[in-house]
Design a protein around this motif. Structure first.
Motif, PDB file in Angstrom:
ATOM      1  N   GLY A   1       0.916  -1.063   0.218  1.00 54.91           N
ATOM      2  CA  GLY A   1       0.108  -0.156   0.126  1.00 54.91           C
ATOM      3  C   GLY A   1       0.794   1.387  -0.078  1.00 54.91           C
ATOM      4  N   LEU A   2       2.223   1.082  -0.115  1.00 56.85           N
ATOM      5  CA  LEU A   2       3.141   2.310  -0.166  1.00 56.85           C
ATOM      6  C   LEU A   2       3.605   2.623  -1.437  1.00 56.85           C
ATOM      7  CD1 LEU A   2       4.856   1.586   3.215  1.00 56.85           C
ATOM      8  CD2 LEU A   2       3.146   3.283   2.945  1.00 56.85           C
ATOM      9  N   GLY A   3       3.469   1.594  -2.377  1.00 56.41           N
ATOM     10  CA  GLY A   3       4.265   1.802  -3.751  1.00 56.41           C
ATOM     11  C   GLY A   3       3.998   3.090  -4.472  1.00 56.41           C
ATOM     12  N   LEU A   4       2.578   3.438  -4.482  1.00 53.10           N
ATOM     13  CA  LEU A   4       2.235   4.631  -5.320  1.00 53.10           C
ATOM     14  C   LEU A   4       2.783   5.966  -4.641  1.00 53.10           C
ATOM     15  CD1 LEU A   4      -0.927   3.798  -7.209  1.00 53.10           C
ATOM     16  CD2 LEU A   4       1.552   4.027  -8.214  1.00 53.10           C
ATOM     17  N   ALA A   5       2.691   5.853  -3.133  1.00 50.16           N
ATOM     18  CA  ALA A   5       3.146   6.904  -2.382  1.00 50.16           C
ATOM     19  C   ALA A   5       4.802   7.300  -2.454  1.00 50.16           C
ATOM     20  CB  ALA A   5       2.950   6.864  -0.889  1.00 50.16           C
ATOM     21  N   ILE A   6       5.318   6.097  -2.859  1.00 52.09           N
ATOM     22  CA  ILE A   6       6.966   6.231  -2.866  1.00 52.09           C
ATOM     23  C   ILE A   6       7.020   6.980  -4.368  1.00 52.09           C
ATOM     24  CG2 ILE A   6       9.025   5.045  -3.307  1.00 52.09           C
ATOM     25  CD1 ILE A   6       8.081   3.039  -0.991  1.00 52.09           C
ATOM     26  N   VAL A   7       6.257   6.319  -5.354  1.00 54.37           N
ATOM     27  CA  VAL A   7       6.555   6.887  -6.676  1.00 54.37           C
ATOM     28  C   VAL A   7       6.018   8.268  -6.637  1.00 54.37           C
ATOM     29  CG1 VAL A   7       5.309   7.068  -8.965  1.00 54.37           C
ATOM     30  CG2 VAL A   7       5.896   4.856  -7.838  1.00 54.37           C
ATOM     31  N   LYS A   8       4.998   8.787  -6.076  1.00 56.97           N
ATOM     32  CA  LYS A   8       4.893  10.338  -6.112  1.00 56.97           C
ATOM     33  C   LYS A   8       5.807  10.981  -5.395  1.00 56.97           C
ATOM     34  CE  LYS A   8       1.237  13.458  -6.229  1.00 56.97           C
ATOM     35  NZ  LYS A   8       0.322  13.725  -5.190  1.00 56.97           N
ATOM     36  N   HIS A   9       6.741  10.642  -4.343  1.00 52.97           N
ATOM     37  CA  HIS A   9       7.575  11.364  -3.538  1.00 52.97           C
ATOM     38  C   HIS A   9       8.954  11.475  -4.416  1.00 52.97           C
ATOM     39  CE1 HIS A   9       5.832  11.514   0.327  1.00 52.97           C
ATOM     40  NE2 HIS A   9       7.015  12.032   0.767  1.00 52.97           N
ATOM     41  N   ILE A  10       9.211  10.620  -5.306  1.00 50.28           N
ATOM     42  CA  ILE A  10      10.199  10.410  -6.159  1.00 50.28           C
ATOM     43  C   ILE A  10      10.027  11.455  -7.194  1.00 50.28           C
ATOM     44  CG2 ILE A  10      11.654   9.190  -7.548  1.00 50.28           C
ATOM     45  CD1 ILE A  10      11.394   6.547  -5.683  1.00 50.28           C
ATOM     46  N   LEU A  11       8.768  11.421  -7.841  1.00 53.10           N
ATOM     47  CA  LEU A  11       8.560  12.146  -9.005  1.00 53.10           C
ATOM     48  C   LEU A  11       8.221  13.603  -8.533  1.00 53.10           C
ATOM     49  CD1 LEU A  11       6.142  10.049 -11.088  1.00 53.10           C
ATOM     50  CD2 LEU A  11       8.413  10.423 -11.289  1.00 53.10           C
ATOM     51  N   THR A  12       7.944  14.131  -7.375  1.00 49.53           N
ATOM     52  CA  THR A  12       8.061  15.363  -6.797  1.00 49.53           C
ATOM     53  C   THR A  12       9.320  15.844  -6.851  1.00 49.53           C
ATOM     54  OG1 THR A  12       6.228  14.646  -5.571  1.00 49.53           O
ATOM     55  CG2 THR A  12       7.092  16.800  -5.100  1.00 49.53           C
ATOM     56  N   ARG A  13      10.233  15.192  -6.411  1.00 46.74           N
ATOM     57  CA  ARG A  13      11.467  15.581  -6.259  1.00 46.74           C
ATOM     58  C   ARG A  13      12.338  15.678  -7.709  1.00 46.74           C
ATOM     59  NH1 ARG A  13      16.822  14.280  -4.262  1.00 46.74           N
ATOM     60  NH2 ARG A  13      17.139  12.287  -4.851  1.00 46.74           N
ATOM     61  N   HIS A  14      11.903  14.939  -8.629  1.00 45.12           N
ATOM     62  CA  HIS A  14      12.392  15.042  -9.966  1.00 45.12           C
ATOM     63  C   HIS A  14      11.561  16.050 -10.730  1.00 45.12           C
ATOM     64  CE1 HIS A  14      14.337  11.084  -9.028  1.00 45.12           C
ATOM     65  NE2 HIS A  14      15.010  11.354 -10.171  1.00 45.12           N
ATOM     66  N   ARG A  15      10.557  16.659  -9.976  1.00 47.86           N
ATOM     67  CA  ARG A  15       9.690  17.778 -10.740  1.00 47.86           C
ATOM     68  C   ARG A  15       9.251  17.142 -11.882  1.00 47.86           C
ATOM     69  NH1 ARG A  15      11.996  20.135  -7.036  1.00 47.86           N
ATOM     70  NH2 ARG A  15      13.678  21.689  -7.001  1.00 47.86           N
ATOM     71  N   ALA A  16       8.757  15.848 -12.037  1.00 45.61           N
ATOM     72  CA  ALA A  16       7.937  15.403 -12.910  1.00 45.61           C
ATOM     73  C   ALA A  16       6.450  14.767 -12.292  1.00 45.61           C
ATOM     74  CB  ALA A  16       8.599  14.071 -13.106  1.00 45.61           C
ATOM     75  N   ARG A  17       5.734  14.981 -13.161  1.00 42.41           N
ATOM     76  CA  ARG A  17       4.146  14.757 -12.809  1.00 42.41           C
ATOM     77  C   ARG A  17       3.805  13.103 -13.161  1.00 42.41           C
ATOM     78  NH1 ARG A  17       0.448  18.671 -15.563  1.00 42.41           N
ATOM     79  NH2 ARG A  17      -1.020  17.741 -14.012  1.00 42.41           N
ATOM     80  N   LEU A  18       2.714  12.828 -12.473  1.00 41.60           N
ATOM     81  CA  LEU A  18       2.144  11.558 -12.553  1.00 41.60           C
ATOM     82  C   LEU A  18       0.733  11.748 -12.983  1.00 41.60           C
ATOM     83  CD1 LEU A  18       2.316   8.237 -12.143  1.00 41.60           C
ATOM     84  CD2 LEU A  18       1.628   8.599  -9.864  1.00 41.60           C
ATOM     85  N   LEU A  19       0.376  11.239 -14.007  1.00 43.27           N
ATOM     86  CA  LEU A  19      -1.304  11.558 -14.163  1.00 43.27           C
ATOM     87  C   LEU A  19      -1.650   9.994 -14.555  1.00 43.27           C
ATOM     88  CD1 LEU A  19      -0.036  13.611 -17.338  1.00 43.27           C
ATOM     89  CD2 LEU A  19      -1.024  14.493 -15.347  1.00 43.27           C
ATOM     90  N   ILE A  20      -3.029  10.013 -14.177  1.00 39.33           N
ATOM     91  CA  ILE A  20      -3.774   8.590 -13.855  1.00 39.33           C
ATOM     92  C   ILE A  20      -5.052   8.516 -14.829  1.00 39.33           C
ATOM     93  CG2 ILE A  20      -4.524   6.816 -12.440  1.00 39.33           C
ATOM     94  CD1 ILE A  20      -2.747   8.027 -10.292  1.00 39.33           C
ATOM     95  N   HIS A  21      -4.907   7.746 -15.738  1.00 41.47           N
ATOM     96  CA  HIS A  21      -6.366   7.913 -16.543  1.00 41.47           C
ATOM     97  C   HIS A  21      -6.822   6.291 -16.409  1.00 41.47           C
ATOM     98  CE1 HIS A  21      -9.277   8.834 -19.554  1.00 41.47           C
ATOM     99  NE2 HIS A  21      -8.806   7.602 -20.052  1.00 41.47           N
ATOM    100  N   SER A  22      -8.129   6.254 -16.014  1.00 38.57           N
ATOM    101  CA  SER A  22      -8.546   4.790 -15.928  1.00 38.57           C
ATOM    102  C   SER A  22      -9.912   4.708 -16.171  1.00 38.57           C
ATOM    103  CB  SER A  22      -8.405   4.516 -14.374  1.00 38.57           C
ATOM    104  OG  SER A  22      -8.351   2.878 -14.370  1.00 38.57           O
ATOM    105  N   GLU A  23     -10.519   3.697 -17.035  1.00 39.68           N
ATOM    106  CA  GLU A  23     -11.674   3.325 -17.408  1.00 39.68           C
ATOM    107  C   GLU A  23     -12.053   1.880 -16.828  1.00 39.68           C
ATOM    108  OE1 GLU A  23     -13.146   4.016 -21.525  1.00 39.68           O
ATOM    109  OE2 GLU A  23     -11.159   5.071 -21.477  1.00 39.68           O
TER     110      GLU A  23
END
Ligand code: ADP
Length: 255
Positions: free
Chosen positions: A222-244
């Motif tokens: 339950g921590l994987g995407l929280a880690i992803v978000k933290h890393i990407l913030t540090r990289h000034r990158a964005r995470l976009l999620i599109h789901s159907e």
């Protein structure tokens, strides 16, 4: 507070200077609340496997003392529980390390082409087990971004592993890289059940899962995407999620 007017060059009122300070504590309260929720969640996640280990130890020392078959089975389950706790502690440590350096932007030049190939290769055994094919499409020329190689590997491992785990068995996971000149975009597409719209804004929160049992059975913390978000913030990158729902999910990382 009474100070000499000359000290601060302020307006005077009858020879005195009055300083009023205002502080909005709602943000501080919110952070305190998040912190204590986090500790409660982490403790709960560790308590469950610990309680189960205690039960098995008591059984092994008591009723199953001479039962070799039961012992073999229980040791197998205990090993799984210990592995689960180790994964959780590793993820907790990753998060806390990332928090400490969140204000420092990483500076290495990282080529995403070989990096994604490496991630695909390392996830191949898991994909085969789940009967999923990972297809990787990258440009012929290098695509450099400014970043930290190990952290970026962690990001794409998490996203592609999730796509394999939560995607549909027997279906493809498509990983695609585009970009040049410091701009880059990676999309990870699965053809699984998708994520209902109300959950999408929350799935990068720590310990947030759409289905707790499904996450546990797929070895999630339950921590994987929280880690992803933290890393990407540090990289000034964005995470976009599109789901159907019923079609699948696309995670886009934009540098
Ligand atoms: P976990 O360790 O549970 O996989 P994550 O933080 O990686 O935790 O993901 C949070 C939750 O988001 C998962 O429990 C799952 O419910 C949902 N999720 C993540 N990726 C996908 C996906 N590709 N398709 C459907 N649901 C997903």
């Amino acid at each position: 507070v009474r100070v000499a007017p000359a000290d601060i060059g302020g307006e005077t009122l009858g020879g005195r200077v009055f300083l009023l300070t205002y502080r909005d504590i709602s943000q501080t309260r919110r952070i305190d609340r998040m912190r204590s929720d986090f500790v409660a969640n982490a403790s709960h996640e560790l308590r469950t496997p610990l309680a189960s280990l205690r039960g098995f130890i008591e059984t092994l020392a008591g009723p199953a003392r001479n039962d070799l078959k039961a012992q073999e089975k229980f040791f197998g389950i205990m090993h799984e529980q210990v592995t689960r706790m180790s994964r959780l502690v590793d993820d907790l440590l990753s998060l806390s390390r990332l928090e400490l350096k969140s204000h420092i932007a990483p500076e290495d030049a990282v080529d995403l082409v070989p990096l994604l190939g490496h991630v695909r290769d390392s996830l191949q055994p898991l994909a085969s087990d789940l009967d999923v094919t990972i297809s990787l499409e990258v440009p012929e020329e290098p695509v450099f971004v400014q970043g930290d190689r190990d952290e970026l590997i962690e990001v794409f491992e998490n996203l592609i592993e999730n796509a394999c785990k939560y995607g549909q068995e027997g279906k493809k996971v498509d990983v695609r890289l585009t970009g040049s000149g410091g701009q880059a975009e990676v999309t990870v597409t699965d053809h699984g059940p998708g994520i209902p719209a109300e959950h999408v804004p929350r799935i990068t929160e720590r310990f947030y899962r759409v289905n707790v049992e499904a996450s546990r059975s797929k070895k999630g913390t339950g921590l994987g995407l929280a880690i992803v978000k933290h890393i990407l913030t540090r990289h000034r990158a964005r995470l976009l999620i599109h789901s159907e729902v019923g079609k699948g999910t696309v995670f886009t990382v934009r540098f």
